[in-house]
Design a protein around this motif. Structure first.
Motif, mmCIF file in Angstrom:
data_model
loop_
_atom_site.group_PDB
_atom_site.id
_atom_site.type_symbol
_atom_site.label_atom_id
_atom_site.label_comp_id
_atom_site.label_asym_id
_atom_site.label_seq_id
_atom_site.Cartn_x
_atom_site.Cartn_y
_atom_site.Cartn_z
ATOM 1 N N LEU A 81 0.850 -1.198 0.000
ATOM 2 C CA LEU A 81 0.000 0.000 0.000
ATOM 3 C C LEU A 81 0.878 1.238 0.000
ATOM 4 N N ILE A 82 0.551 2.188 -0.874
ATOM 5 C CA ILE A 82 1.320 3.430 -0.972
ATOM 6 C C ILE A 82 0.367 4.624 -0.988
ATOM 7 N N MET A 83 0.736 5.676 -0.264
ATOM 8 C CA MET A 83 0.045 6.967 -0.343
ATOM 9 C C MET A 83 1.079 8.003 -0.745
ATOM 10 N N THR A 84 0.816 8.716 -1.831
ATOM 11 C CA THR A 84 1.782 9.669 -2.360
ATOM 12 C C THR A 84 1.116 10.982 -2.760
ATOM 13 N N ASP A 85 1.871 12.067 -2.664
ATOM 14 C CA ASP A 85 1.417 13.397 -3.083
ATOM 15 C C ASP A 85 2.272 13.841 -4.266
ATOM 16 N N PRO A 86 1.707 13.897 -5.483
ATOM 17 C CA PRO A 86 2.480 14.304 -6.651
ATOM 18 C C PRO A 86 2.521 15.803 -6.891
#
Length: 203
Positions: A81-86
């Motif tokens: 699981l990954i949470m990212t802000d681009p």
């Protein structure tokens, strides 16, 4: 209503749901800016009683605690699981890793995130002032090869600077992850609570 009719209705619902997820990711430019292909399934992400719904708005205060996560999974399979802000406000030069790593958990048995291996502890959205609304993207990948030995540096929720210049595409390629098989995203922008959260991160 016979059995075949019921199966047909279920298939239709699943198809429409997949199309909705894909369209939302494309409309938000998550495809191709973050990932190359949109997921077909939606991750259920809940902060308290409020559910993330393909780009709805949250405040930084609403998202500071780890959310409840559910997604379609197979028995005995491990996931990442990954949470990212681009939308980190830095120059968007070609090949530049401009994402901020908010949360990474690998070797998750089925959908039991709490039993996974935490590579980067969860930190909630804290977008800088004057940087507009940020997209916070949740992605789930399937680990076809089973358990992975991740060589990433483990990050606490105070290691803000070490979370910069992340690239989810490269991470997935490095560990041969399948997907993303599921995804979701929210939007958030600066408010008066952000300076407090940023300070905790070491900024």
């Amino acid at each position: 209503m016979n059995y075949l009719t019921i199966i047909g209705l279920v298939t239709c619902v699943i198809y429409v749901s997949a199309a909705d997820v894909q369209k939302a990711f494309e409309d938000a430019r998550i495809v191709p800016e973050v990932i190359d292909v949109a997921p077909a399934e939606k991750i259920q992400v809940k902060y308290g009683s409020k559910e993330v719904d393909l780009g709805n708005d949250f405040t930084p205060m609403e998202t500071q605690n780890i959310p409840e996560i559910h997604y379609k999974h197979e028995g005995g399979v491990l996931y990442t699981l990954i949470m990212t802000d681009p939308d980190v406000p830095i120059p968007k030069r070609k090949g530049y890793n401009r994402e901020f790593k908010h949360w990474v958990v690998g070797n998750i048995p089925e959908e039991n995130v709490a039993k996974g291996e935490v590579l980067a502890e969860y930190v909630g959205p804290a977008p800088p002032i004057f940087s507009g609304k940020h997209r916070y993207v949740f992605l789930v990948y399937k680990q076809n090869q089973g358990s992975i030995t991740f060589d990433e540096r483990r990050l606490s929720n105070r290691d803000g600077l070490l979370r910069l210049r992340f690239n989810v595409k490269k991470f997935a390629e490095k560990y041969n992850l399948e997907g993303p098989i599921a995804g979701n995203f929210l939007r958030a922008e600066y408010d008066d609570n952000v300076p407090t959260f940023s300070k905790l991160l070491g900024f």
